[in-house]
Design a protein around this motif. Sequence first.
Motif, mmCIF file in Angstrom:
data_model
loop_
_atom_site.group_PDB
_atom_site.id
_atom_site.type_symbol
_atom_site.label_atom_id
_atom_site.label_comp_id
_atom_site.label_asym_id
_atom_site.label_seq_id
_atom_site.Cartn_x
_atom_site.Cartn_y
_atom_site.Cartn_z
ATOM 1 N N LYS A 57 35.760 65.075 -43.688
ATOM 2 C CA LYS A 57 36.043 65.906 -42.254
ATOM 3 C C LYS A 57 34.997 65.842 -41.528
ATOM 4 C CE LYS A 57 37.182 70.578 -40.925
ATOM 5 N NZ LYS A 57 37.693 71.739 -41.419
ATOM 6 N N ASN A 58 33.733 66.078 -42.133
ATOM 7 C CA ASN A 58 32.444 66.037 -40.982
ATOM 8 C C ASN A 58 32.255 64.645 -40.746
ATOM 9 O OD1 ASN A 58 32.041 68.801 -41.323
ATOM 10 N ND2 ASN A 58 31.047 68.738 -43.257
ATOM 11 N N LEU A 59 32.527 63.633 -41.485
ATOM 12 C CA LEU A 59 32.373 62.301 -40.994
ATOM 13 C C LEU A 59 33.347 62.041 -39.722
ATOM 14 C CD1 LEU A 59 30.952 59.420 -41.544
ATOM 15 C CD2 LEU A 59 32.782 59.009 -42.950
ATOM 16 N N LEU A 60 34.458 62.360 -40.016
ATOM 17 C CA LEU A 60 35.332 62.084 -38.769
ATOM 18 C C LEU A 60 35.162 62.880 -37.581
ATOM 19 C CD1 LEU A 60 38.690 62.268 -40.826
ATOM 20 C CD2 LEU A 60 37.542 60.037 -39.922
ATOM 21 N N GLY A 61 34.474 64.006 -37.715
ATOM 22 C CA GLY A 61 33.971 64.906 -36.518
ATOM 23 C C GLY A 61 32.802 64.044 -36.019
ATOM 24 N N ALA A 62 31.692 63.509 -36.828
ATOM 25 C CA ALA A 62 30.734 62.685 -36.441
ATOM 26 C C ALA A 62 31.028 61.617 -35.486
ATOM 27 C CB ALA A 62 29.809 62.655 -37.634
ATOM 28 N N ARG A 63 32.069 61.024 -35.933
ATOM 29 C CA ARG A 63 32.519 59.746 -35.328
ATOM 30 C C ARG A 63 33.172 60.101 -33.906
ATOM 31 N NH1 ARG A 63 29.823 57.710 -38.582
ATOM 32 N NH2 ARG A 63 30.322 56.115 -40.099
ATOM 33 N N GLY A 64 33.562 61.529 -33.591
ATOM 34 C CA GLY A 64 34.082 61.635 -32.496
ATOM 35 C C GLY A 64 35.329 62.303 -32.413
ATOM 36 N N LEU A 65 36.140 62.243 -33.542
ATOM 37 C CA LEU A 65 37.459 62.795 -33.525
ATOM 38 C C LEU A 65 37.403 64.380 -33.394
ATOM 39 C CD1 LEU A 65 37.668 60.142 -34.870
ATOM 40 C CD2 LEU A 65 39.797 60.992 -36.242
ATOM 41 N N THR A 66 38.515 64.767 -32.446
ATOM 42 C CA THR A 66 38.926 66.168 -32.282
ATOM 43 C C THR A 66 39.291 66.775 -33.716
ATOM 44 O OG1 THR A 66 41.052 65.941 -31.404
ATOM 45 C CG2 THR A 66 39.365 65.597 -29.760
ATOM 46 N N SER A 67 39.375 68.255 -33.529
ATOM 47 C CA SER A 67 39.875 68.947 -34.787
ATOM 48 C C SER A 67 41.217 68.510 -34.950
ATOM 49 C CB SER A 67 39.695 70.474 -34.723
ATOM 50 O OG SER A 67 40.360 70.683 -33.245
ATOM 51 N N GLU A 68 42.112 68.254 -33.860
ATOM 52 C CA GLU A 68 43.586 67.951 -34.140
ATOM 53 C C GLU A 68 43.583 66.502 -34.682
ATOM 54 O OE1 GLU A 68 46.723 69.778 -33.831
ATOM 55 O OE2 GLU A 68 44.962 71.374 -33.738
ATOM 56 N N GLU A 69 42.849 65.621 -34.284
ATOM 57 C CA GLU A 69 42.747 64.282 -34.717
ATOM 58 C C GLU A 69 42.340 64.503 -36.347
ATOM 59 O OE1 GLU A 69 42.015 61.803 -30.637
ATOM 60 O OE2 GLU A 69 40.394 62.589 -31.888
ATOM 61 N N ILE A 70 41.490 65.137 -36.535
ATOM 62 C CA ILE A 70 41.036 65.332 -38.054
ATOM 63 C C ILE A 70 42.340 65.740 -38.836
ATOM 64 C CG2 ILE A 70 39.538 66.505 -39.509
ATOM 65 C CD1 ILE A 70 37.363 66.088 -37.324
ATOM 66 N N LYS A 71 42.807 66.773 -38.337
ATOM 67 C CA LYS A 71 44.014 67.468 -39.154
ATOM 68 C C LYS A 71 45.165 66.476 -39.286
ATOM 69 C CE LYS A 71 47.258 71.355 -38.839
ATOM 70 N NZ LYS A 71 47.859 72.282 -37.930
ATOM 71 N N TYR A 72 45.543 65.491 -38.351
ATOM 72 C CA TYR A 72 46.456 64.603 -38.450
ATOM 73 C C TYR A 72 46.167 63.452 -39.361
ATOM 74 C CZ TYR A 72 49.096 60.605 -37.181
ATOM 75 O OH TYR A 72 49.995 59.373 -37.202
#
Length: 293
Positions: free
Chosen positions: A16-31
Motif C-alpha cells: 500500500k505504501n509503495l503504491l502511494g510512493a509511486r504516486g497512486l491515489t487512494s482510490e487507485e490503491i484500493k482498486y
Amino acid sequence: MKTRMMNDNIRSNYVKNLLGARGLTSEEIKYFLEVPDSSHLQEPSALYGITTAFIDFQHISNLPKEDRIIVVVDSDCDGFASAAIFIQYLRKFNENVQIEYVLHEGKGHGLSDTIDIILEKQNQDPNIKWVILPDSSSNDYEYHEQLGSEGIHSLILDHHIVEPDTKFSEWATIINNQLSPEYINKDLCGAGVVWQFCRWCDRMFSTNYADEFIDLAAFAEVSDMMSMLSLENRYIVHTGLNKINNYFLKALCEKQAFSMGGKITSITIAFYITPLINAMIRAGSMEEKQRCF
C-alpha cells in the motif's frame, strides 16, 4: 498516470505504501488491492455472436455417431488450455461425440498450416462437419471459405486482434472479445473466451459445468501474460489457481512443489509450469505433444 520510482524506506504496509510512493491515489490503491469476486465477471452475452455460437454448439453436441469434428489446437499454453476446455465441456453433453484434434508441427497458428491436413482427412472420410478453432483463426476468411466448400462449418473462439480489412465467411461463426464493442475486457485470453462461452451455454442448458475448468482458464491467463489490471482476469486467476482440478496441472504443481515453495501463485505458475509446457509444445516430438495435450 504519473509515478515516482524513488521512495523512502518503507517498513509497514509495504504494498500500500509503495503504491502511494509511486504516486497512486487512494482510490487507485484500493482498486489495485481489491480481491475480485464473481461480480467482476462480465456477462458472456456481451460477446458478439454468442447466440449463434450457442446454436452451433447445440448442433455439435447432437451430431450423429457417423459424423465428427476436428479441434485445431494452437501451439502455446493458451491454445492447449482453450482446446482442452472446449473438448471436456462438450463431453459433458455427449461423451460419444467423435472428436479428432490437430496439432501444429511447429509454432503454427490457426489454419495456415493445418488446412491441408483437415482436407486430406475429409477426402478419406467425408464425415467431418465442424472444425473448432479455439484461440485462433479470426483472420482466416479464405480457409473458412475453403472448408465451407467441403460442407464444413467453422466455430472460432478467439481473442486476437482482427485485421481491419478482414472478411467474414458465412461458414464461420466467430466469437472474439476484440470484435465485441460491449465486452470491456480486451485482455481476456483465448481460454478465457472459451470459458465465458461455456458459462453462456451453462445458462442456456441450465447446467453448471464451466466452473470445473476455470483452473485451465487461469493457467492460460497467466501463461499468455494477460493484464492483471482487469478485475475479471484477476478473478479468473485468483479463483482458478485456488482450486486446480485438472489432473495434469495438479501433477506438475506437485512435481515442482519444491521450486514453487509449496505455493501455487501466478508467479510460480509463470516461472515453473508454463515454461515446461511451452518447451514441450515448441520443441517436443509430435508424439510428445499429443501425450502432453
